[in-house]
Structures are given as C-alpha cells and as structure tokens.
Design an enzyme around this catalytic site. Structure first.
Site, PDB file in Angstrom:
ATOM      1  N   GLU A 185       4.495   9.888  -4.866  1.00  0.00           N
ATOM      2  CA  GLU A 185       4.327   9.031  -3.686  1.00  0.00           C
ATOM      3  C   GLU A 185       4.968   7.669  -3.943  1.00  0.00           C
ATOM      4  O   GLU A 185       4.381   6.614  -3.703  1.00  0.00           O
ATOM      5  CB  GLU A 185       2.863   8.876  -3.268  1.00  0.00           C
ATOM      6  CG  GLU A 185       2.729   8.484  -1.806  1.00  0.00           C
ATOM      7  CD  GLU A 185       1.290   8.299  -1.348  1.00  0.00           C
ATOM      8  OE1 GLU A 185       0.393   8.180  -2.183  1.00  0.00           O
ATOM      9  OE2 GLU A 185       1.071   8.272  -0.128  1.00  0.00           O
ATOM     10  N   GLU A 240      -2.093  -3.585  -4.436  1.00  0.00           N
ATOM     11  CA  GLU A 240      -1.310  -2.341  -4.453  1.00  0.00           C
ATOM     12  C   GLU A 240       0.183  -2.545  -4.246  1.00  0.00           C
ATOM     13  O   GLU A 240       0.998  -1.841  -4.839  1.00  0.00           O
ATOM     14  CB  GLU A 240      -1.857  -1.364  -3.400  1.00  0.00           C
ATOM     15  CG  GLU A 240      -3.217  -0.755  -3.742  1.00  0.00           C
ATOM     16  CD  GLU A 240      -4.405  -1.632  -3.382  1.00  0.00           C
ATOM     17  OE1 GLU A 240      -4.198  -2.773  -2.888  1.00  0.00           O
ATOM     18  OE2 GLU A 240      -5.549  -1.199  -3.594  1.00  0.00           O
ATOM     19  N   ARG A 283      -9.597  -4.382  -0.393  1.00  0.00           N
ATOM     20  CA  ARG A 283      -9.943  -5.646  -1.023  1.00  0.00           C
ATOM     21  C   ARG A 283      -9.641  -6.845  -0.128  1.00  0.00           C
ATOM     22  O   ARG A 283     -10.422  -7.782  -0.042  1.00  0.00           O
ATOM     23  CB  ARG A 283      -9.150  -5.828  -2.317  1.00  0.00           C
ATOM     24  CG  ARG A 283      -9.970  -5.691  -3.552  1.00  0.00           C
ATOM     25  CD  ARG A 283      -9.084  -5.504  -4.758  1.00  0.00           C
ATOM     26  NE  ARG A 283      -9.711  -4.524  -5.628  1.00  0.00           N
ATOM     27  CZ  ARG A 283     -10.459  -4.821  -6.670  1.00  0.00           C
ATOM     28  NH1 ARG A 283     -10.645  -6.066  -7.020  1.00  0.00           N
ATOM     29  NH2 ARG A 283     -11.025  -3.873  -7.384  1.00  0.00           N
ATOM     30  N   HIS A 301     -12.647  -0.255   3.053  1.00  0.00           N
ATOM     31  CA  HIS A 301     -12.853  -0.648   1.658  1.00  0.00           C
ATOM     32  C   HIS A 301     -11.820  -1.632   1.137  1.00  0.00           C
ATOM     33  O   HIS A 301     -11.998  -2.187   0.069  1.00  0.00           O
ATOM     34  CB  HIS A 301     -12.842   0.589   0.740  1.00  0.00           C
ATOM     35  CG  HIS A 301     -11.470   1.166   0.539  1.00  0.00           C
ATOM     36  ND1 HIS A 301     -10.910   2.027   1.442  1.00  0.00           N
ATOM     37  CD2 HIS A 301     -10.539   0.962  -0.430  1.00  0.00           C
ATOM     38  CE1 HIS A 301      -9.691   2.345   1.014  1.00  0.00           C
ATOM     39  NE2 HIS A 301      -9.441   1.721  -0.109  1.00  0.00           N
ATOM     40  N   HIS A 304     -18.225   3.206   1.126  1.00  0.00           N
ATOM     41  CA  HIS A 304     -17.644   3.138  -0.230  1.00  0.00           C
ATOM     42  C   HIS A 304     -18.694   2.638  -1.223  1.00  0.00           C
ATOM     43  O   HIS A 304     -19.574   1.866  -0.867  1.00  0.00           O
ATOM     44  CB  HIS A 304     -16.448   2.184  -0.177  1.00  0.00           C
ATOM     45  CG  HIS A 304     -15.535   2.242  -1.360  1.00  0.00           C
ATOM     46  ND1 HIS A 304     -15.853   1.655  -2.560  1.00  0.00           N
ATOM     47  CD2 HIS A 304     -14.323   2.821  -1.531  1.00  0.00           C
ATOM     48  CE1 HIS A 304     -14.858   1.871  -3.424  1.00  0.00           C
ATOM     49  NE2 HIS A 304     -13.919   2.585  -2.812  1.00  0.00           N
ATOM     50  N   ASP A 358      -0.507   3.635  -6.279  1.00  0.00           N
ATOM     51  CA  ASP A 358      -0.454   2.196  -6.529  1.00  0.00           C
ATOM     52  C   ASP A 358      -1.786   1.591  -6.925  1.00  0.00           C
ATOM     53  O   ASP A 358      -2.020   0.397  -6.749  1.00  0.00           O
ATOM     54  CB  ASP A 358       0.066   1.502  -5.265  1.00  0.00           C
ATOM     55  CG  ASP A 358      -0.680   1.979  -4.027  1.00  0.00           C
ATOM     56  OD1 ASP A 358      -1.835   2.438  -4.173  1.00  0.00           O
ATOM     57  OD2 ASP A 358      -0.123   1.906  -2.918  1.00  0.00           O
TER      58      ASP A 358
HETATM   59  C1  UD1 Z   1      -9.488   1.382  -5.636  1.00  0.00           C
HETATM   60  C2  UD1 Z   1      -7.976   1.098  -5.586  1.00  0.00           C
HETATM   61  C3  UD1 Z   1      -7.463   1.268  -4.155  1.00  0.00           C
HETATM   62  C4  UD1 Z   1      -7.872   2.604  -3.562  1.00  0.00           C
HETATM   63  C5  UD1 Z   1      -9.380   2.731  -3.674  1.00  0.00           C
HETATM   64  C6  UD1 Z   1      -9.868   4.057  -3.117  1.00  0.00           C
HETATM   65  C7  UD1 Z   1      -7.126  -0.570  -7.158  1.00  0.00           C
HETATM   66  C8  UD1 Z   1      -6.752  -1.970  -7.358  1.00  0.00           C
HETATM   67  N1  UD1 Z   1      -7.704  -0.271  -5.986  1.00  0.00           N
HETATM   68  O1  UD1 Z   1     -10.182   0.319  -4.936  1.00  0.00           O
HETATM   69  O2  UD1 Z   1      -6.043   1.180  -4.176  1.00  0.00           O
HETATM   70  O3  UD1 Z   1      -7.487   2.638  -2.185  1.00  0.00           O
HETATM   71  O4  UD1 Z   1      -9.749   2.647  -5.055  1.00  0.00           O
HETATM   72  O5  UD1 Z   1     -11.269   4.098  -3.065  1.00  0.00           O
HETATM   73  O6  UD1 Z   1      -6.904   0.232  -8.043  1.00  0.00           O
HETATM   74  N2  UD1 Z   1     -17.675   2.201  -7.662  1.00  0.00           N
HETATM   75  C9  UD1 Z   1     -18.703   3.010  -8.135  1.00  0.00           C
HETATM   76  N3  UD1 Z   1     -18.505   4.375  -8.177  1.00  0.00           N
HETATM   77  C10 UD1 Z   1     -17.347   4.965  -7.785  1.00  0.00           C
HETATM   78  C11 UD1 Z   1     -16.307   4.133  -7.295  1.00  0.00           C
HETATM   79  C12 UD1 Z   1     -16.486   2.759  -7.248  1.00  0.00           C
HETATM   80  O7  UD1 Z   1     -19.761   2.543  -8.495  1.00  0.00           O
HETATM   81  O8  UD1 Z   1     -17.224   6.200  -7.864  1.00  0.00           O
HETATM   82  C13 UD1 Z   1     -17.858   0.732  -7.586  1.00  0.00           C
HETATM   83  C14 UD1 Z   1     -17.771   0.037  -8.926  1.00  0.00           C
HETATM   84  O9  UD1 Z   1     -18.824  -0.879  -8.961  1.00  0.00           O
HETATM   85  C15 UD1 Z   1     -16.484  -0.697  -8.912  1.00  0.00           C
HETATM   86  C16 UD1 Z   1     -16.296  -0.977  -7.425  1.00  0.00           C
HETATM   87  O10 UD1 Z   1     -16.863   0.164  -6.772  1.00  0.00           O
HETATM   88  O11 UD1 Z   1     -16.571  -1.860  -9.661  1.00  0.00           O
HETATM   89  C17 UD1 Z   1     -14.867  -1.161  -6.974  1.00  0.00           C
HETATM   90  O12 UD1 Z   1     -14.032  -0.100  -7.469  1.00  0.00           O
HETATM   91  P1  UD1 Z   1     -12.487  -0.419  -7.835  1.00  0.00           P
HETATM   92  O13 UD1 Z   1     -11.913   0.820  -8.393  1.00  0.00           O
HETATM   93  O14 UD1 Z   1     -12.401  -1.668  -8.642  1.00  0.00           O
HETATM   94  O15 UD1 Z   1     -11.810  -0.776  -6.431  1.00  0.00           O
HETATM   95  P2  UD1 Z   1     -11.757   0.078  -5.107  1.00  0.00           P
HETATM   96  O16 UD1 Z   1     -12.171  -0.844  -4.039  1.00  0.00           O
HETATM   97  O17 UD1 Z   1     -12.455   1.385  -5.212  1.00  0.00           O
END
Ligand code: UD1
Length: 381
Positions: free
Chosen positions: A118, A132, A211, A209, A242, A96
C-alpha cells in the site's frame, strides 16, 4: 528456502497483511516468519485469530498512552535483536503506522530489502494525517519494492522520483480480505447488535480515532452524534469505540445513555464487516472504512479535511465533510431526508481492488528475490 518476514502491529495492518501471509504460507518457495510488534493488543489479536494467523514473534510493546517515540524505539530495538539472530531475505511492511516505519528503518539499517505494501498514499499535508503522512514518505524512500494499490498512488511515487521499475500496481489487499469475510455473516457477540440486526432498523455506523481529531474536535463529533440521535429517534447510531482512552474521553460523554445509540467495544473484523454491510450510512475518519464501504455500496461521510483516498470521492460514494459539528449534523440529515442525495452516493464501486492483490504482491516479491516473475498489473481504469 527464502525467508520473508511480514511485520505489523495494529489492526488495519493485520487485516491488509493477512491475505499476503496466507499467500506466502501456501507457496513452496518461501518460509513465512510472522512478526508482530503488539502496538495494538486486543484489536490486533482479534484479526490474527479470525484469519488463523499465529505470529512467530511478538515484541508486545504496547503501553498505556504510549508515545510515538516509545513505539519507534521499542520496535527498532526489538527487531534488531531478531535480525541479529537470523536476518530474513526481505521484510514486508504495510502502510504508514509507526510500527511499519520503525520496521522499515530497522530493516534498512541492517541492509535487508524492504517491501512496502500500500505504498504511495499521500494527502499532501505533512501534518494530516499525523504522523502517518510523514511515516509513509519515510518508508517510501527506504523501500526496495513499492506495491501500490491504485494508479493514483503509483503516480504519487513517480512524482517523488521513485524508480518506476520498483513500483507494481497490485490493487489493495483489503478487498481480498473483505471479499473473504463478508460472506461469512459472522454472528454478533454483542446482544444489542444481534437484536438490531433482527429489527432491520436504519443504522448510522460511526468510527473515529484519528490523532489530529482527538481533543476539541472529537468532543464536537460526540455532540454532533447526540444532536443526530435526538433529531432522528428511529435511526440507530452504532459506535464501536476505539481502545484509545483519549478517544473515549472525548466522544462518549455526549452520547452515553441515549436510547438509540449503541456503543460497543471494538468489533472483530468479521462482525465489523457484517455491520458495514447492514449500515445505511457510514460516518468515519478511518481510512480502511473508506476503502471497504464503497465496495458494499454504502455512502461514506468522512470527518477529515483531506484524504489520501481520492478514488472513491471521484466515484461519488465518499464525501469529505470536515469536522465541524454543525456540518456533520447537516450532512447526515441530508442523506436521511433526501432520497435523491442518498441514491446518488449509494453505488457499489471497486476502485481499490479485485480480490487478487495478494497474488500480485507475492509474485512481485518473488521477482525482487529472483525466484519468479510479476503478474500483470491491477487495472483500475
Ligand atoms: C494507530 C496508528 C494509526 C491507525 C490506527 C488504527 C500510528 C501512529 N497510528 O493509531 O495509523 O489508523 O492505529 O487503529 O501508528 N489501545 C489498547 N488496546 C488496543 C489498541 C490500542 O489498549 O488493542 C490503546 C493503548 O492505550 C494505546 C492507545 O490505544 O496507547 C493508542 O494506540 P496507538 O497505537 O498509539 O494509536 P492509534 O490511535 O491506535
């Protein structure tokens, strides 16, 4: 040969997709075109490396503080160009995240069958987890095959009038991945964790982590951890934090510099799994952790008000505690101070899978494409 395209973008999708990719690659009937969006970068690449998966396509969409709409727009546009160049016979999406729903939409608009791994998780609250719950509902209604992990998920889909013929009960591929990884006893790169593993001290493993927890709620989680660290100097709190800067700004100020708190970068899946196996208690708002910790007999306190994972709550190993700072402190203290409360939660249960989910997923896909037949369903009763 039929072409299957698994599409994913974040760490949890990579973990759950890996056993399916391995199964496709081992099959003589299918070509596997692994496609990542790069919604995550380091966290995604670590998992692919651990499982020896080299993506064929990488949209590399990540941007600092990306928005949901930018993830959606870039994913749909990038995938559409790939489909134009050569459409697969089916795409496979997992869960999701915004990557998975964007990929499902892009494929649906091109008339490519969508296989949803899933499928059928529901919290019942459109805004929690956000986005999600909305993402997974959208994906359900445009998928051709629904691979549900548990009978609760299957019942959720039936309630939304999904055709029962299109739903297969597979178990969760996360248990396939866990069972493959946990025995490896992966060494910690992080010196502090290696030392901690040698001392055998009690560990409170924390991840956060979500949102909907970011902002004030997550500030409170940071303060709760500081209070626990001060009250229990013999306990070590470990927080692999995270990459999201919004998470770091909220949770780190209260706990940075405390002698019994270890803050690490996100761990590779192998190291994380090992840490989970060493933990005394797990405090989390993650879903994947809720699924895996019960298989290892670890009590899990979940910092959310609802869960799409009621199975382990019913089994007694997972407890929903919400996000109130004082309640978090009290619930952790209870498990630390009250041996009976602890042992009531520390039972190893496996409601989510038996380690053979990927084989069931692939057989169901083969049936969808008329080149095979399904295996018997996973039995979670
Ligand atoms: C996302 C998923 C969530 C999942 C989570 C697992 C959505 C809406 N959310 O949330 O369902 O549980 O991943 O972690 O799809 N970033 C990095 N490097 C990385 C990863 C993230 O720099 O390897 C930073 C980036 O600045 C990015 C921010 O983290 O903008 C947030 O990442 P994002 O994928 O938007 O949301 P998650 O909170 O990771």
């Amino acid at each position: 040969m039929l072409k299957l395209m698994p599409i994913y973008g974040t760490r949890p999708e990579a973990i759950k997709m890996a056993p399916i990719i391995k199964a496709i690659q081992a099959s003589p009937d299918f070509d596997c075109v692994v496609t990542v969006t790069g919604q995550h970068r380091e966290m995604l690449d670590q998992v692919n490396e651990l499982f020896g998966i080299a993506p064929d396509h990488d949209l590399n969409i990540i941007a600092p503080r990306q928005t949901l709409n930018s993830i959606m727009a870039k994913t749909v546009t990038g995938l559409d160009a790939l489909f134009e160049a050569g459409a697969p016979d089916a795409v496979i999406v997992q869960g999701d995240t915004t990557t998975s729903t964007a990929a499902a939409i892009a494929a649906f608009y091109r008339g490519i069958p969508v296989v949803h791994v899933e499928a059928g998780l529901r919290s019942g609250d459109l805004f929690s987890p956000f986005p999600e719950e909305g993402n997974r509902k959208i994906s359900s209604h445009i998928s051709s095959l629904h691979l549900a992990s548990t009978s609760v998920s299957k019942a959720n889909l039936l309630r939304e009038n999904i055709n029962p013929e299109d739903i297969v009960l597979t178990g969760n591929t996360v248990i396939d991945a866990l069972l493959e990884t946990v025995d490896k006893n992966v060494p910690f790169q992080d010196r502090a964790l290696q030392d901690l593993a040698e001392t055998g001290k009690e560990i409170l493993l924390v991840t956060t982590h979500r949102r909907e927890n970011q902002g004030n709620t997550m500030d409170g989680i940071g303060r709760a951890l500081a209070r626990i660290a001060d009250a229990y100097p013999d306990l070590t709190i470990v927080l692999p934090v995270h990459k999201n800067p919004a998470v770091r700004e909220a949770v780190l100020p209260a706990i940075t510099g405390k002698p019994n708190v270890i803050i690490t970068e996100p761990l590779g899946y192998g190291a994380f799994t090992r840490l989970l196996s060493l933990a005394h208690i797990v405090l989390t708002d993650s879903r994947g952790v809720q699924e895996q910790a019960p298989s290892l007999g670890k009590p899990v306190l979940v910092m959310r008000n609802n869960t799409e994972r009621p199975e382990a709550v019913s089994a007694g190993t997972v407890k929903l505690i919400g996000t109130d700072e004082s309640v978090i402190v009290t619930e952790v203290a209870t498990l630390l101070d009250d041996a009976a409360a602890y042992s009531a939660m520390a039972n190893a249960v496996n409601p989510y899978g038996d380690g053979h989910a990927a084989a069931r997923c692939l057989a169901a896909i083969a049936q969808l494409l008329n080149v095979g037949s399904r295996l018997p369903d996973f039995n979670d009763n």
